[in-house]
Design a protein around this motif. Structure first.
Motif, PDB file in Angstrom:
ATOM      1  N   PRO A   1       0.795  -1.236   0.000  1.00  0.00           N
ATOM      2  CA  PRO A   1       0.000   0.000   0.000  1.00  0.00           C
ATOM      3  C   PRO A   1       0.823   1.280   0.000  1.00  0.00           C
ATOM      4  N   TRP A   2       2.077   1.208   0.403  1.00  0.00           N
ATOM      5  CA  TRP A   2       2.928   2.404   0.462  1.00  0.00           C
ATOM      6  C   TRP A   2       3.719   2.629  -0.833  1.00  0.00           C
ATOM      7  N   ARG A   3       3.464   1.835  -1.857  1.00  0.00           N
ATOM      8  CA  ARG A   3       4.355   1.860  -3.026  1.00  0.00           C
ATOM      9  C   ARG A   3       4.392   3.200  -3.748  1.00  0.00           C
ATOM     10  N   SER A   4       3.331   4.005  -3.653  1.00  0.00           N
ATOM     11  CA  SER A   4       3.340   5.290  -4.356  1.00  0.00           C
ATOM     12  C   SER A   4       4.211   6.329  -3.661  1.00  0.00           C
ATOM     13  N   ASN A   5       4.459   6.145  -2.361  1.00  0.00           N
ATOM     14  CA  ASN A   5       5.307   7.087  -1.616  1.00  0.00           C
ATOM     15  C   ASN A   5       5.766   6.395  -0.343  1.00  0.00           C
ATOM     16  N   ALA A   6       7.014   5.975  -0.305  1.00  0.00           N
ATOM     17  CA  ALA A   6       7.488   5.130   0.786  1.00  0.00           C
ATOM     18  C   ALA A   6       8.850   5.563   1.308  1.00  0.00           C
ATOM     19  N   CYS A   7       9.079   5.262   2.577  1.00  0.00           N
ATOM     20  CA  CYS A   7      10.391   5.462   3.190  1.00  0.00           C
ATOM     21  C   CYS A   7      11.198   4.166   3.213  1.00  0.00           C
ATOM     22  N   CYS A   8      10.627   3.089   2.692  1.00  0.00           N
ATOM     23  CA  CYS A   8      11.326   1.802   2.644  1.00  0.00           C
ATOM     24  C   CYS A   8      11.638   1.427   1.202  1.00  0.00           C
ATOM     25  N   ARG A   9      12.634   0.590   1.033  1.00  0.00           N
ATOM     26  CA  ARG A   9      12.973   0.048  -0.270  1.00  0.00           C
ATOM     27  C   ARG A   9      12.388  -1.356  -0.409  1.00  0.00           C
TER      28      ARG A   9
END
Length: 244
Positions: free
Chosen positions: A45-53
């Motif tokens: 769900p965070w793929r559009s804007n994430a702090c993780c790789r």
């Protein structure tokens, strides 16, 4: 002098507003959030804007992964429903770009910042506890006090494995104690727009509006000044060619 004051005030406002989209200074976090199209499973769900790789998101699904050498199964195998909540918790921690209002500085070897008292939606906390209440642990606070002599976390000497229900007693205690008050239990529901969701679907992250709400209440004067005076004034100064 006037332009210098405006610039200083604007810097303060920008720093406050930057907290809407930022990453913690921590072991596996990116420096800045951004798109990550290949995020794995529950982190997607965070793929559009994430702090993780992508590799971090995959490791967040593995018990005793290389991320922290931490095992959820320190008192035997953990059930699949319970495990899914800890995976989601890991995705939220590693990937969320909208935790700025709750980020605090710390002096730890593996991170320089942490989250404190993030207001969790009641449904997320209650379902987490319900799915884990019959699983086993030997500690309330999972941040510290482990035996690390084997290279991974083991129950400290003298501790006893008991059910989550016995160790925590309630969803509130579990959500607040397990990560040293990283989370705060709330009576707020997801549709209130005033609590952070560990679980969400779709391309739009609902936690952005929640962070914006708490940031505006923490810095109401700064936000008001930015929108009503500072930005227009700065633009007029720049348009007039007045050096800042």
């Amino acid at each position: 002098m006037r332009s210098v004051c405006v610039l200083l005030m604007l810097v303060c406002v920008v720093r406050a507003l930057d907290k809407l989209n930022m990453c913690m200074d921590a072991k596996h976090h990116k420096t800045e959030p951004g798109p990550e199209g290949a995020l794995y499973s529950q982190c997607s769900p965070w793929r559009s804007n994430a702090c993780c790789r992508a590799n971090t998101s995959e490791e967040a699904h593995a018990d005793n992964s290389y991320l922290y050498n931490f095992t959820w199964s320190h008192c035997g195998a953990i059930s699949a429903p319970c495990r899914s909540h800890f995976i989601q918790d890991g995705c939220f921690y590693e990937c969320s770009p909208h935790l700025g209002p709750w980020i605090q500085q710390v002096n730890q070897t593996w991170r320089k910042e942490r989250i404190l008292n993030v207001p969790l939606c009641q449904e997320d906390c209650e379902s987490w506890y319900a799915d884990c209440r019959h699983d086993f642990t030997c500690k309330q606070d999972w941040h510290s006090g482990w035996d690390w002599s084997s290279g991974t976390n083991r129950c400290p000497k003298g501790s006893k494995c008991r059910t989550f229900e016995e160790v925590f007693g309630s969803a509130k205690t579990m959500c607040e104690a397990i990560w040293s008050n990283s989370y705060s239990y709330t009576a707020l529901k997801k549709d209130s727009g005033r609590c952070m969701q560990l679980w969400f679907e779709g391309p739009d992250n609902p936690n952005l509006e929640v962070a914006r709400y708490y940031l505006s209440h923490a810095h109401p004067q700064a936000v008001a000044v930015a929108t009503t005076m500072l930005l227009p004034l700065l633009l007029s100064l720049l348009h007039a060619g007045i050096p800042l």
